[in-house]
Design a protein around this motif. Structure first.
Motif, mmCIF file in Angstrom:
data_model
loop_
_atom_site.group_PDB
_atom_site.id
_atom_site.type_symbol
_atom_site.label_atom_id
_atom_site.label_comp_id
_atom_site.label_asym_id
_atom_site.label_seq_id
_atom_site.Cartn_x
_atom_site.Cartn_y
_atom_site.Cartn_z
ATOM 1 N N VAL A 198 0.552 -1.181 0.063
ATOM 2 C CA VAL A 198 0.122 -0.439 0.024
ATOM 3 C C VAL A 198 0.551 1.550 -0.063
ATOM 4 C CG1 VAL A 198 -1.895 1.521 1.226
ATOM 5 C CG2 VAL A 198 -2.506 -1.025 1.222
ATOM 6 N N LYS A 199 2.283 1.392 0.793
ATOM 7 C CA LYS A 199 2.482 2.713 1.082
ATOM 8 C C LYS A 199 3.172 2.646 -0.647
ATOM 9 C CE LYS A 199 3.381 3.694 5.839
ATOM 10 N NZ LYS A 199 4.433 4.326 6.063
ATOM 11 N N ALA A 200 4.058 1.508 -0.554
ATOM 12 C CA ALA A 200 4.704 2.163 -2.134
ATOM 13 C C ALA A 200 3.570 2.359 -3.478
ATOM 14 C CB ALA A 200 5.209 0.182 -2.606
ATOM 15 N N ALA A 201 2.117 1.980 -3.599
ATOM 16 C CA ALA A 201 1.552 1.762 -4.445
ATOM 17 C C ALA A 201 0.666 3.564 -4.164
ATOM 18 C CB ALA A 201 -0.001 1.041 -4.242
ATOM 19 N N TYR A 202 1.418 3.726 -3.180
ATOM 20 C CA TYR A 202 0.577 5.603 -3.234
ATOM 21 C C TYR A 202 1.953 6.478 -2.723
ATOM 22 C CZ TYR A 202 -4.169 4.432 -3.282
ATOM 23 O OH TYR A 202 -5.880 3.571 -3.118
ATOM 24 N N GLY A 203 3.228 6.200 -2.877
ATOM 25 C CA GLY A 203 4.142 7.038 -2.632
ATOM 26 C C GLY A 203 4.503 7.418 -1.060
ATOM 27 N N LEU A 204 3.898 6.504 0.012
ATOM 28 C CA LEU A 204 4.361 7.211 1.315
ATOM 29 C C LEU A 204 5.292 7.005 1.487
ATOM 30 C CD1 LEU A 204 0.983 6.340 2.508
ATOM 31 C CD2 LEU A 204 1.690 8.388 2.254
#
Length: 230
Positions: A198-204
């Motif tokens: 999730v973090k990778a997909a949203y650039g967090l």
């Protein structure tokens, strides 16, 4: 984004405990974790994604409010049902549904490993929908810079949502992997992988303690080999 589902009865017990020289306690933990075994490809992709995540300090929570992420449980996919009921239908079994509303069902809770009966009404908070990457945490690791539309999409993304035990969800709060992990140790690998993806997909980004905790849990993952029988 793919969500991990519990393996079916065809999962063959080819379980690899990554701890070198693992004894009986580690083997016992591996047997529990095998219920949520991941593929070698999933694990490799998760490790690569974690390595690519920026590591920074947590930004201030100043300005955070739930409303910053749009209407709670909006119908963002325009299927006529709100996100909460979409996730209940996805994650519960033996559901009774009226129009869009899930009236009852059973949750095989991933956070505690305990089955939980769900009934719409005064006790419906026994099952809650968790943001795996909490909204407040996302706000402090990059989401402050997003548009309102992007934040609403994040808050309603099924890849970041799980039906879980209500008290466990309350205990987690806005914690990251460094401060909270599911009591069900067998699920922690899948939980860590989901947070990373999730973090990778949203650039967090991740904090240093958070990255260390995620890396540790990926190091404890159990890889299963599934064989479909004729």
């Amino acid at each position: 984004m793919t969500s991990w589902q519990r393996p079916g009865p065809w999962l063959v017990g080819l379980v690899v405990c990554v701890a070198i020289g693992a004894g009986a306690p580690a083997w016992s933990q591996a047997r529990v974790a095998a219920r949520y075994a991941v593929t070698a490809d999933d694990l490799a992709a998760g490790r690569a994604a974690l390595d690519a995540l920026p590591v920074r300090g947590r930004a201030p929570s100043t300005g955070y409010a739930r409303e910053r992420f749009g209407q709670a449980w909006a119908d963002v996919d325009r299927n006529g049902c709100d996100t909460r009921n979409d996730i209940l239908r996805r994650d519960l079994t033996d559901t009774v549904v009226e129009h869009c509303a899930v009236l009852s069902g059973t949750l095989d809770d991933p956070y505690t490993g305990v089955p939980i009966p769900f009934a719409r009404g005064p006790d419906s908070a026994a099952v809650q929908i968790d943001h795996v990457v909490a909204l407040s945490h996302a706000w402090q690791t990059g989401a402050q810079q997003w548009s309102p539309t992007e934040r609403e999409a994040f808050a309603n993304d099924p890849a970041n949502l799980l039906a879980v035990d209500g008290p466990a969800n309350q205990d987690k709060g806005a914690g990251d992997a460094a401060t909270w992990l599911p009591p069900n140790r067998g699920y922690r690998c899948v939980y860590a992988l989901r947070q990373v993806r999730v973090k990778a997909a949203y650039g967090l980004w991740v904090t240093a303690p958070e990255r260390d905790a995620l890396d540790r849990e990926l190091g404890r993952c159990v890889v299963g080999t599934a064989i479909h029988r004729d």
